[in-house]
Motif scaffolding. Sequence first.
Motif, short mmCIF file in Angstrom:
data_model
loop_
_atom_site.label_atom_id
_atom_site.label_comp_id
_atom_site.label_asym_id
_atom_site.label_seq_id
_atom_site.Cartn_x
_atom_site.Cartn_y
_atom_site.Cartn_z
N ASN A 1 0.87 -1.21 0.19
CA ASN A 1 -0.01 -0.05 -0.05
C ASN A 1 0.97 1.36 -0.09
N PHE B 1 -3.77 -2.02 -8.35
CA PHE B 1 -4.19 -0.48 -7.75
C PHE B 1 -3.30 0.35 -8.04
N GLY C 1 -2.31 -5.75 -4.73
CA GLY C 1 -2.72 -4.36 -3.99
C GLY C 1 -1.63 -3.28 -4.77
N MET D 1 -3.13 2.93 -1.74
CA MET D 1 -4.27 3.01 -0.88
C MET D 1 -5.28 4.13 -1.18
N ALA E 1 -7.85 2.35 -3.35
CA ALA E 1 -8.86 1.53 -2.78
C ALA E 1 -9.94 2.50 -2.32
N SER F 1 -3.41 -6.40 0.79
CA SER F 1 -2.86 -5.12 0.73
C SER F 1 -4.25 -4.25 0.54
N SER F 2 -4.08 -3.47 -0.66
CA SER F 2 -5.40 -2.47 -0.96
C SER F 2 -6.44 -3.42 -1.25
#
Length: 573
Positions: free
Chosen positions: A20, A234, A266, A269, A272, A322-323
Amino acid sequence: HLKMYSPVERLLRTIRGSTNFDEEKNVTMKHISEKIIPFVAAAAFLLGTGINSEAQSRGFKLGQWTEIHNSVVRQLNQTYVDTLDVDRIMKAGIDAMLSELDPYTVYVPEEENEDFQMMISKTYGGIGAIIYKKKGEYVVINEPYEGSPAVKYGLQCGDEIIEINGEDTRALESAEASEKMKGKPGTTVKFKVKKVRSGEIKDMEIVRERIHLPDVEYYGMLNDKDGYILQSGFTENVSSEIRAAYLKLKEQGMQRLILDLRGNGGGLMSEAINIVSLFVPKGSLVVSSKGKAEDTKEYRTTTEPIDTEIPIIVMIDSNSASSSEIVTGALQDLDRATVMGRRSFGKGLVQSIRPVAYNGQLKVTTAKYYTPSGRCVQAIDYSHRNEDGSVGQIPDSLTHEFKTAKGRIVRDGGGITPDIELAAPNYSRLVYSLVLYGVIDRYALEFVKTHDSIPAVDEFHLSDAEFDDFVNFAKTQTFDYRSSAKTLFDQMKKELEKDGLSDGISEQLTAIDKVLEMDKEQFIRLKKDEIIPFIEEELAVRYFYQKAGVKLRLRYDTQLKEALTLSYPKALF
């Protein structure tokens, strides 16, 4: 460039540095004198006012070890018997130091910045094609990307690149050839190409472009009511891709959305948070973070949603991290989606990118994140290592209960547990081996040499004659075709021999060995139904590009088919 997410590679994918990232951008630093570094480090800790004794102790230790480190390096440089490769040993020292922390805290020197940006943004300058390179042979175009310069200029799967900018490619390693094909967008690369079917030799000049590998690999209607989006990462603006895909599916009559995050390791962040904001009311808490040097930060949605009512299924597996876990955890805690699949990876750590001396970068873990209910999904405890340096999973007995918005119980400490668990696909060792050794990949390259086309994806099925061709091809390839039972038996025999126990039972061992022994062709034909989907997917990609491979994969996706037949938990109604 190096192949990142080929269709069959998904079978073997594992988490490799899932991350992230916060919103900090890389800043170029001025060069810092090597002699000043230890002085500044020590002074910052020891000479500041108002520093408590614990901070003073840490500062003293840091200064002490900095001085020791520099002293050791100076002595090595002056006295070591052989020439000292300073760059190599210093980089190895930094890597070893950071490996004591967690797998996600890494140092990126200036010369690796481009590859690092490729990893976090999925963009690079080049022609847009995955290559295949066997030692001593020409470079082969393996998978061109749809709409890429490679396709625009007429390159296709199976074409051989004889020269790159006048240099014979037979002498190049795969990575060297890839680097020569990449470059600044707008610049030109010259090829001498042997066409796959005609054998014609052509000179080509291709203008490089900025290549972006999309995080939304595929979207489409699965039936008259279920819309499907496959998201693989992401990187920046993926939330806009999700929004656009959603709106197009809605126009096609979508009444339920399946967001597939299986295998998604991921990334950012912020993306997300933006994805969750599409489906929950403005102002909803998505995630919070807590680090050593900061108070708890809460991240809430700041934009109006596009749909707060449509039923959502989020699919995850052990490689969703993660995300992916931020999105899944938030939608689960807010009772906005039903989560189906297998328990996720369990990475609740946030990384930031910090500039360091000489234009390097440090990707450093700065915080842990928490879902709206207060859960931290981190599954591995890196802060309390065993005496041998190993780390362990947080046991279920030490996890805690939390409650979703509607009172359903969820737990922390081990990834996201699905609301409905689905059996994972089970592949034989032979299938893994065919993928790992590249047998299916190479067969696809041979196939395109003699087949101008294949039927459209919806109609394409590998014929019995074509499978026979694959069997005959695979028989000529070197790979480990033993069954799992035979592999375990071979290991057991070695242990028995080591312990001196095999002599008395040699006849029995020989008899078992004979039962388990199976020739290559026999075993491949036995696993025909398992192997065919992977061959079909690889061929679909070669003729109709990557989205076609995903579409064909869905034909055999037993988890997805099961998910579509199941109902939501009562708490979500």
